[in-house]
Design a protein around this motif. Structure first.
Motif, short mmCIF file in Angstrom:
data_model
loop_
_atom_site.label_atom_id
_atom_site.label_comp_id
_atom_site.label_asym_id
_atom_site.label_seq_id
_atom_site.Cartn_x
_atom_site.Cartn_y
_atom_site.Cartn_z
N MET A 48 0.74 -1.27 -0.08
CA MET A 48 0.24 0.29 -0.21
C MET A 48 1.30 1.52 0.31
O MET A 48 0.34 2.05 -0.72
CB MET A 48 -1.00 -0.14 1.15
CG MET A 48 -1.79 0.94 1.02
SD MET A 48 -3.26 0.86 2.62
CE MET A 48 -1.40 1.43 3.89
N TYR A 49 1.92 1.05 1.41
CA TYR A 49 3.21 2.04 0.95
C TYR A 49 3.86 2.50 -0.65
O TYR A 49 4.32 3.78 -0.98
CB TYR A 49 4.04 2.51 2.33
CG TYR A 49 3.43 2.94 3.23
CD1 TYR A 49 2.43 4.12 3.24
CD2 TYR A 49 2.46 1.71 4.42
CE1 TYR A 49 2.18 4.61 4.89
CE2 TYR A 49 2.55 2.38 5.50
CZ TYR A 49 2.14 3.95 6.30
OH TYR A 49 1.95 4.00 6.90
N GLU A 50 3.95 1.23 -1.28
CA GLU A 50 3.90 1.66 -2.51
C GLU A 50 3.75 2.38 -3.53
O GLU A 50 4.44 3.02 -4.46
CB GLU A 50 5.20 0.03 -2.77
CG GLU A 50 6.55 -0.03 -1.85
CD GLU A 50 6.59 -1.88 -2.42
OE1 GLU A 50 6.33 -2.35 -2.56
OE2 GLU A 50 7.85 -1.92 -1.56
N LEU A 51 2.63 1.71 -3.24
CA LEU A 51 1.44 2.14 -4.17
C LEU A 51 0.92 3.68 -3.97
O LEU A 51 1.22 4.20 -5.34
CB LEU A 51 0.26 1.71 -4.80
CG LEU A 51 -0.87 2.11 -5.38
CD1 LEU A 51 -0.86 1.44 -6.15
CD2 LEU A 51 -2.32 1.13 -4.76
N ILE A 52 0.88 4.22 -2.64
CA ILE A 52 1.18 5.11 -3.03
C ILE A 52 2.87 6.54 -3.27
O ILE A 52 1.92 7.29 -3.38
CB ILE A 52 0.84 6.15 -1.23
CG1 ILE A 52 -0.99 5.40 -0.74
CG2 ILE A 52 0.88 7.35 -1.37
CD1 ILE A 52 -1.40 5.23 0.62
N ALA A 53 3.53 5.65 -2.79
CA ALA A 53 4.29 6.54 -3.37
C ALA A 53 4.24 6.67 -4.68
O ALA A 53 5.06 7.24 -5.55
CB ALA A 53 5.85 5.43 -2.57
N SER A 54 4.13 5.78 -5.31
CA SER A 54 4.44 5.85 -7.09
C SER A 54 3.31 7.03 -7.29
O SER A 54 3.60 7.28 -8.34
CB SER A 54 3.82 3.99 -7.37
OG SER A 54 3.14 3.48 -7.06
N LYS A 55 2.44 7.07 -6.42
CA LYS A 55 0.93 8.16 -7.07
C LYS A 55 2.01 9.24 -6.91
O LYS A 55 1.47 10.38 -7.31
CB LYS A 55 -0.21 7.56 -6.55
CG LYS A 55 -0.63 6.57 -6.97
CD LYS A 55 -0.96 5.79 -8.29
CE LYS A 55 -1.85 4.75 -8.25
NZ LYS A 55 -2.12 4.41 -9.88
N MET A 56 2.82 8.90 -6.14
CA MET A 56 3.27 10.94 -5.77
C MET A 56 3.83 11.30 -6.97
O MET A 56 5.21 10.85 -7.59
CB MET A 56 4.03 10.90 -3.91
CG MET A 56 3.63 10.43 -3.36
SD MET A 56 1.88 11.51 -2.68
CE MET A 56 2.76 12.94 -1.89
N PRO A 57 3.72 12.45 -6.74
CA PRO A 57 5.33 13.51 -8.16
C PRO A 57 6.48 13.89 -7.64
O PRO A 57 6.78 13.70 -6.53
CB PRO A 57 4.44 14.40 -8.27
CG PRO A 57 3.23 14.74 -6.94
CD PRO A 57 2.82 13.87 -6.63
#
Length: 57
Positions: A48-57
């Motif tokens: 979940m954290y990796e998904l959020i981190a990938s969506k951040m600019p």
């Protein structure tokens, strides 16, 4: 000789250590459950954290 036999009989019938062994087994069971839960949840939280981190600019 009778004192020795009496002492051995007392040791055989002594239940003082049983409670501490039960508590140790219970504590070990709780620790195993915690490790299992953290392992199972840890992978999903990491993804979940990796998904959020990938969506951040």
């Amino acid at each position: 000789m009778q004192k020795l036999l009496t002492a051995i009989a007392d040791l055989v019938h002594d239940d003082a250590g049983v409670t501490s062994i039960e508590y140790a087994l219970l504590g070990m069971l709780i620790a195993i459950a915690i490790v299992g839960a953290v392992s199972a949840v840890g992978d999903s939280v990491k993804s979940m954290y990796e998904l959020i981190a990938s969506k951040m600019p």
